[in-house]
Design an enzyme around this catalytic site. Structure first.
Site, short mmCIF file in Angstrom:
data_model
loop_
_atom_site.label_atom_id
_atom_site.label_comp_id
_atom_site.label_asym_id
_atom_site.label_seq_id
_atom_site.Cartn_x
_atom_site.Cartn_y
_atom_site.Cartn_z
CG ASP A 46 0.73 -18.70 8.80
OD1 ASP A 46 1.23 -19.83 8.95
OD2 ASP A 46 -0.40 -18.52 8.28
N GLY A 47 3.78 -19.21 7.91
CA GLY A 47 4.47 -19.49 6.65
C GLY A 47 5.76 -20.28 6.78
NE ARG A 59 4.22 -28.39 8.00
CZ ARG A 59 3.61 -27.25 7.66
NH1 ARG A 59 3.42 -26.94 6.40
NH2 ARG A 59 3.15 -26.44 8.59
CG HIS A 63 8.11 -25.34 12.47
ND1 HIS A 63 7.17 -24.38 12.14
CD2 HIS A 63 7.51 -26.55 12.21
CE1 HIS A 63 6.06 -24.99 11.71
NE2 HIS A 63 6.25 -26.29 11.74
CB SER A 91 -3.39 -21.88 17.26
OG SER A 91 -3.63 -23.00 16.43
CD GLU A 93 -8.09 -23.43 17.08
OE1 GLU A 93 -7.19 -22.57 17.13
OE2 GLU A 93 -9.01 -23.48 17.92
CG LEU A 157 10.25 -6.31 24.24
CD1 LEU A 157 9.35 -5.33 23.50
CD2 LEU A 157 11.09 -7.10 23.25
#
Ligand code: IPE
Ligand code: IPE
Ligand code: MG
Length: 266
Positions: A46-47, A59, A63, A91, A93, A157
């Site tokens: 986040d952020g 923004r 990303h 998400s 949302e 991994l």
């Protein structure tokens, strides 16, 4: 340090200069080690937006830089022996965001994998995805599925992207499946155990996260792995995701190693 010191540090011991050796030692001191490295680390990345805003950038620049952190942290997690790294990328949302931002985010998996897939393959990383594929654009699903397919036999991994993931949606779908099977007489509801429910979740086959990290100072789960995080250790930082580095991951792991997990016992 005088001239002599400088000269001495350049002296070779085998293939390495004394300077190399010192740097490697300092590096190793920082690496978490021991037998309680968390097997599964889950991160709420986040952020990105605030990171960009602080720099007067759009923004999406946040990303874009967040993608570099994904690469960095994948390598760092692998290096100390983490077995599963789950990254919350989008998400259920996040569709509420402006269309242009959502479209940009939906192109990131392609962009990331176009650059990184070969290296992930070389490093024996297995890519997975958990989330509802139905709503995602075809190009996004195609990129992710190519990565999943081409790394399916890798044994290193597990890099698990939570993409169009929402925990309530995931659990509701699992409940619906159980209900359908019960109605069809294939499942006895009274005999249902936790493991039977878990195998219907998107995380099926993965251990629960041992350590949850959330960046950017927010102290909430935002609909992330509500079932699976029941006994995970939480670690929060104010650092924004694009500037989250190896050192932060290792700080989190070292703190995890100092905690006593009691699972309700003594
Ligand atoms: C995280 O960064 C990335 C996604 C949720 C896709 P944000 O975009 O949420 O950044 P902030 O929280 O607005 O700073
Ligand atoms: C959570 O971050 C989702 C991801 C990191 C992908 P958000 O930025 O969407 O969470 P809220 O809205 O602040 O709770
Ligand atoms: Mg956010």
């Amino acid at each position: 340090m005088g001239l002599f010191g400088k000269w001495f540090r350049k002296l070779r011991v085998g293939a390495f200069t004394a300077e190399d050796m010192e740097r490697m030692r300092a590096d190793d001191d920082e690496l978490p080690s021991g037998d309680n490295i968390p097997k599964h680390v889950a991160i709420i990345m986040d952020g990105n937006g605030r990171w960009a805003k602080m720099r007067g950038l759009p923004r999406i620049a946040g990303h874009h830089n967040g993608m570099k952190a994904v690469k960095r942290i994948t390598k760092a997690a692998d290096r100390v022996g983490v077995e599963v790294l789950t990254l919350y990328a989008f998400s259920t949302e996040n569709w509420k965001r402006p269309k242009a931002e959502v479209e940009f985010l939906m192109k990131l998996p392609q962009e990331f994998l176009a650059i990184e897939l070969e290296e992930l393959i070389e490093n024996n990383v297995q890519v997975r995805m958990m989330g509802d594929r139905g709503q995602l654009p075809d190009h996004t699903v195609a990129a992710v599925e190519e990565a999943v397919r081409r790394t399916a036999h890798n044994t290193g991994l597990i890099l698990n992207f939570a993409l169009n993931y929402g925990s309530r949606h995931e659990m509701l779908e699992a409940v619906k499946e159980v209900a359908r099977q019960a109605a069809a007489g294939k499942v006895d509801p009274e005999a249902l155990e936790e493991a039977d429910f878990e195998k219907r979740l998107l995380s099926s086959g993965l251990p629960d996260p041992d350590l949850l990290i959330r960046t950017s100072g927010e102290l909430r789960l935002s609909n992330f792995m509500l079932w699976q995080l029941a006994y995970s250790e939480f670690w929060f930082t104010d650092v924004f995701w694009p500037e989250f580095g190896e050192r932060h991951l290792y700080d989190a792991i070292r703190e995890y190693q100092r905690r006593a997990r009691r699972y309700g016992g003594l």
